[in-house]
Motif scaffolding. Structure first.
Motif, PDB file in Angstrom:
ATOM      1  N   ARG A  48      54.505 -40.089 -55.851  1.00  0.00           N
ATOM      2  CA  ARG A  48      54.158 -39.716 -54.472  1.00  0.00           C
ATOM      3  C   ARG A  48      52.729 -40.105 -54.123  1.00  0.00           C
ATOM      4  NH1 ARG A  48      51.840 -38.848 -50.602  1.00  0.00           N
ATOM      5  NH2 ARG A  48      52.090 -37.195 -49.026  1.00  0.00           N
ATOM      6  N   ALA A  54      45.193 -34.391 -44.590  1.00  0.00           N
ATOM      7  CA  ALA A  54      46.377 -34.612 -43.754  1.00  0.00           C
ATOM      8  C   ALA A  54      45.962 -35.325 -42.469  1.00  0.00           C
ATOM      9  CB  ALA A  54      47.056 -33.288 -43.432  1.00  0.00           C
ATOM     10  N   ASN A  57      48.046 -35.699 -39.977  1.00  0.00           N
ATOM     11  CA  ASN A  57      48.824 -35.080 -38.918  1.00  0.00           C
ATOM     12  C   ASN A  57      48.263 -33.684 -38.681  1.00  0.00           C
ATOM     13  OD1 ASN A  57      51.087 -33.165 -38.063  1.00  0.00           O
ATOM     14  ND2 ASN A  57      52.019 -35.156 -37.619  1.00  0.00           N
ATOM     15  N   GLU A  63      50.532 -30.692 -39.544  1.00  0.00           N
ATOM     16  CA  GLU A  63      50.642 -30.468 -40.982  1.00  0.00           C
ATOM     17  C   GLU A  63      49.387 -29.799 -41.527  1.00  0.00           C
ATOM     18  OE1 GLU A  63      53.598 -34.245 -42.037  1.00  0.00           O
ATOM     19  OE2 GLU A  63      51.658 -34.055 -43.033  1.00  0.00           O
ATOM     20  N   PHE A 104      54.636 -32.574 -46.579  1.00  0.00           N
ATOM     21  CA  PHE A 104      53.568 -32.998 -45.673  1.00  0.00           C
ATOM     22  C   PHE A 104      53.236 -34.461 -45.951  1.00  0.00           C
ATOM     23  CE2 PHE A 104      53.021 -28.420 -46.448  1.00  0.00           C
ATOM     24  CZ  PHE A 104      53.220 -27.950 -45.146  1.00  0.00           C
ATOM     25  N   PRO A 105      54.055 -35.375 -45.442  1.00  0.00           N
ATOM     26  CA  PRO A 105      53.935 -36.794 -45.796  1.00  0.00           C
ATOM     27  C   PRO A 105      52.646 -37.457 -45.318  1.00  0.00           C
ATOM     28  CG  PRO A 105      55.582 -36.471 -44.069  1.00  0.00           C
ATOM     29  CD  PRO A 105      55.226 -35.120 -44.580  1.00  0.00           C
ATOM     30  N   SER A 106      51.939 -36.855 -44.363  1.00  0.00           N
ATOM     31  CA  SER A 106      50.710 -37.493 -43.890  1.00  0.00           C
ATOM     32  C   SER A 106      49.539 -37.263 -44.836  1.00  0.00           C
ATOM     33  CB  SER A 106      50.339 -36.969 -42.499  1.00  0.00           C
ATOM     34  OG  SER A 106      49.764 -35.678 -42.561  1.00  0.00           O
ATOM     35  N   THR A 136      47.210 -37.761 -47.819  1.00  0.00           N
ATOM     36  CA  THR A 136      46.864 -38.836 -48.762  1.00  0.00           C
ATOM     37  C   THR A 136      45.674 -38.380 -49.604  1.00  0.00           C
ATOM     38  OG1 THR A 136      45.442 -39.859 -47.088  1.00  0.00           O
ATOM     39  CG2 THR A 136      47.701 -40.663 -47.241  1.00  0.00           C
ATOM     40  N   LEU A 152      53.519 -32.149 -51.373  1.00  0.00           N
ATOM     41  CA  LEU A 152      53.302 -33.567 -51.071  1.00  0.00           C
ATOM     42  C   LEU A 152      54.498 -34.173 -50.332  1.00  0.00           C
ATOM     43  CD1 LEU A 152      51.652 -34.687 -54.429  1.00  0.00           C
ATOM     44  CD2 LEU A 152      50.521 -34.374 -52.210  1.00  0.00           C
ATOM     45  N   LEU A 153      55.712 -33.671 -50.617  1.00  0.00           N
ATOM     46  CA  LEU A 153      56.889 -34.172 -49.922  1.00  0.00           C
ATOM     47  C   LEU A 153      57.039 -33.550 -48.535  1.00  0.00           C
ATOM     48  CD1 LEU A 153      59.492 -34.196 -52.862  1.00  0.00           C
ATOM     49  CD2 LEU A 153      58.214 -36.133 -51.915  1.00  0.00           C
TER      50      LEU A 153
END
Length: 528
Positions: free
Chosen positions: A215, A258, A260, A263, A291-293, A295, A288-289
């Motif tokens: 991820r 994040a 987003n 999120e 909240f995909p934004s 990094t 982590l899955l």
């Protein structure tokens, strides 16, 4: 129980530490060495000022709110103590009392060391430290303790034991997976006694670690700085940080990373104990899955995670019966959540991931007032359903070995239970053999699913109340091991009822009798 002894004084008055630091160091070394002594005065006035100080909140069956209410008018360090899980398990490296004192003095800055208390304890400690700050009255906090080199085989420098076996104890058809775990201590200097626990530094599910690496777009071979060392990222995620229970600091860090806004707000809410209910028990991969934004940078992510704490298991062997070995009774914990199978960190490491011949970092956690009677002739009543049988297997091996060496023969009475006799009678052959040969004078079994109405160990105690009371009146020691919230609490309630029914005591007298039994070392609990 409701009162625990203050830590012994092991640090001299002229040592270059404050009173609070001396108390913390005394407690730490007392916990490690398993010694007794007289309490040391502390800057805030500890048990040394009041040798009769009691700790009514020191009961793992009480809810957090109840414990805090009982400690509401006590000194700050006691209020912090009340936020702990009250198990004195030692996984944090302290007792509940000494951990509270170390946090209040400033000698311990890590508020996430209480594994049984989890996030509930960690959040409450932060809240209490902030709320109690005005009570310092200008007194400076001690600097975080600088730990000297610990001896090999301690929590900070564990020994490397070799895993010999982890075979199932349940028979086919059981709904449980309990393992008999054997470690070879031949290459270590570790020693232990019946009643001690073994601390195991486990490695996490490698599939979970691989999914986290995928991820964040890492291979796992990246070298990262961690505690002054350069280590592969995979090794850090496997054995150094807690990704199963991300800290609030981790949640806030992910919120910062994040892209987003919605999120980010949800992650911030989760750090306050709010947020989506389906993520209340989320691990790092869940977050982590979900909240995909996000990094995350690797250094920031690792810095935000709590250190992985060792797992403690009651030792299930006597060194007299198994020289240079230590045995454990471990229930593998597995459950499904969010379409994934979750695994207990320590239990499934031993059951599923470690292999015979692997070397595992371990240390011995000395017992605090939990062990077979020093008087070999004294009777012992042991209540240990499920994996609670572990220390009593050690006790019975120990007492049998003492008799074989010429010691007195004390009576032994075991209460054991589980779900079904056909599949869940742990150590059945050994226990039945003990009964046949007279090592066990009495054996009462409670298999809850073998009849329409569930039967538990406390029911067997009630059925044999008159005889049990007679044993206690004749000086028997009473032991219980297992779940603190339900079983141990029910067993204690049953004991109080027996004291009332067969001892003619009212409620207050029964409680005073049981407290007296505990202070005399004749009522001992190993609960979790």
């Amino acid at each position: 129980m409701n009162a625990i002894p203050p830590p012994p004084s092991l640090i001299p008055d002229n040592a270059p530490f404050s009173g609070e630091q001396r108390a913390w160091l005394s407690g730490f070394f007392a916990a490690y060495l398993g010694v007794d002594g007289q309490p040391e005065a502390t800057a805030e006035g500890s048990a040394a000022d009041d040798p009769d100080e009691d700790f009514p909140w020191h009961d793992a069956s009480l809810a957090l709110g109840e414990r805090l209410e009982l400690a509401r008018d006590r000194k700050p360090a006691r209020q912090l103590m009340a936020a702990m899980a009250q198990l004195d398990c030692g996984q944090c490296g302290y007792l509940c009392q000494t951990y509270g004192e170390a946090v209040w003095s400033g000698a311990e800055a890590d508020l996430g060391r209480c594994v049984p208390g989890g996030k509930e304890t960690q959040r409450k400690l932060k809240e209490l430290v902030a709320a109690l700050e005005p009570l310092r009255e200008g007194a400076p906090m001690a600097a975080p303790a600088v730990k000297s080199q610990s001896p090999l085989g301690s929590r900070d420098r564990p020994a490397l034991a070799t895993l010999v076996d982890a075979h199932p104890l349940n028979r086919s058809g059981s709904g449980k997976d309990v393992r008999h775990v054997v470690f070879d201590l031949s290459t270590t200097d570790l020693t232990y006694e019946a009643g001690d626990s073994l601390g195991v530094f486990a490695r996490k599910n490698p599939q979970l670690v691989q999914a986290v690496l995928d991820r964040v777009g890492a291979t796992g071979e990246e070298m990262v700085g961690f505690d002054g060392e350069a280590l592969p990222l995979r090794q850090v995620l496997l054995s150094k940080v807690d990704i199963a229970r991300p800290s609030d600091e981790c949640l806030l860090f992910l919120a910062e990373r994040a892209f987003n806004g919605e999120e980010a707000l949800k992650l911030q809410a989760m750090a306050r104990g709010e947020g989506p209910a389906e993520l209340a028990e989320a691990d790092l991969l869940d977050l982590l899955l979900a909240f995909p934004s996000v990094t995350p940078s690797l250094p920031g992510l690792l810095a935000s995670l709590d250190r992985l704490q060792p797992r403690l298991y009651s030792i299930a062997s006597s060194p007299k019966a198994h020289p240079r070995e230590v045995h454990l009774t471990v229930s593998a914990v597995r459950w499904n959540s969010n379409d994934r199978t979750r695994t207990g960190i320590g239990s499934c490491y031993l059951a599923d991931f470690a292999r015979a011949g692997d070397v595992v970092p371990v240390y011995v956690q000395k017992a605090h007032g939990f062990g077979p009677p020093a008087d070999d002739g004294a009777a012992a009543i042991m209540v240990g359903p499920g994996t609670g049988i572990a220390p009593f297997r050690a006790f019975l091996e120990e007492r049998e070995a003492r008799v074989a060496a010429g010691g007195k023969k004390g009576r032994n009475w075991l209460f054991f239970g589980d779900q079904k006799r056909a599949t869940d009678f742990l150590y059945e052959d050994q226990i039945v053999d003990w009964q046949r040969r007279g090592v066990l004078d009495r054996l009462d079994l409670a298999f809850s699913r073998d009849q329409a109405e569930k039967v538990y160990v406390q029911d067997r105690m009630r059925e044999n109340a008159a005889e049990l009371w007679r044993w206690l009146e004749e000086g028997a020691h009473f032991y219980v091991c297992g779940d603190a919230q339900r079983m141990a609490k029910d067993v204690e309630t049953t004991l109080l009822d027996i004291a009332a029914q067969h001892g003619g005591k009212d409620t207050n007298q029964a409680r005073a009798w049981l407290d007296g039994l505990a202070k005399a070392g004749r009522y001992q609990r190993d609960v979790y």
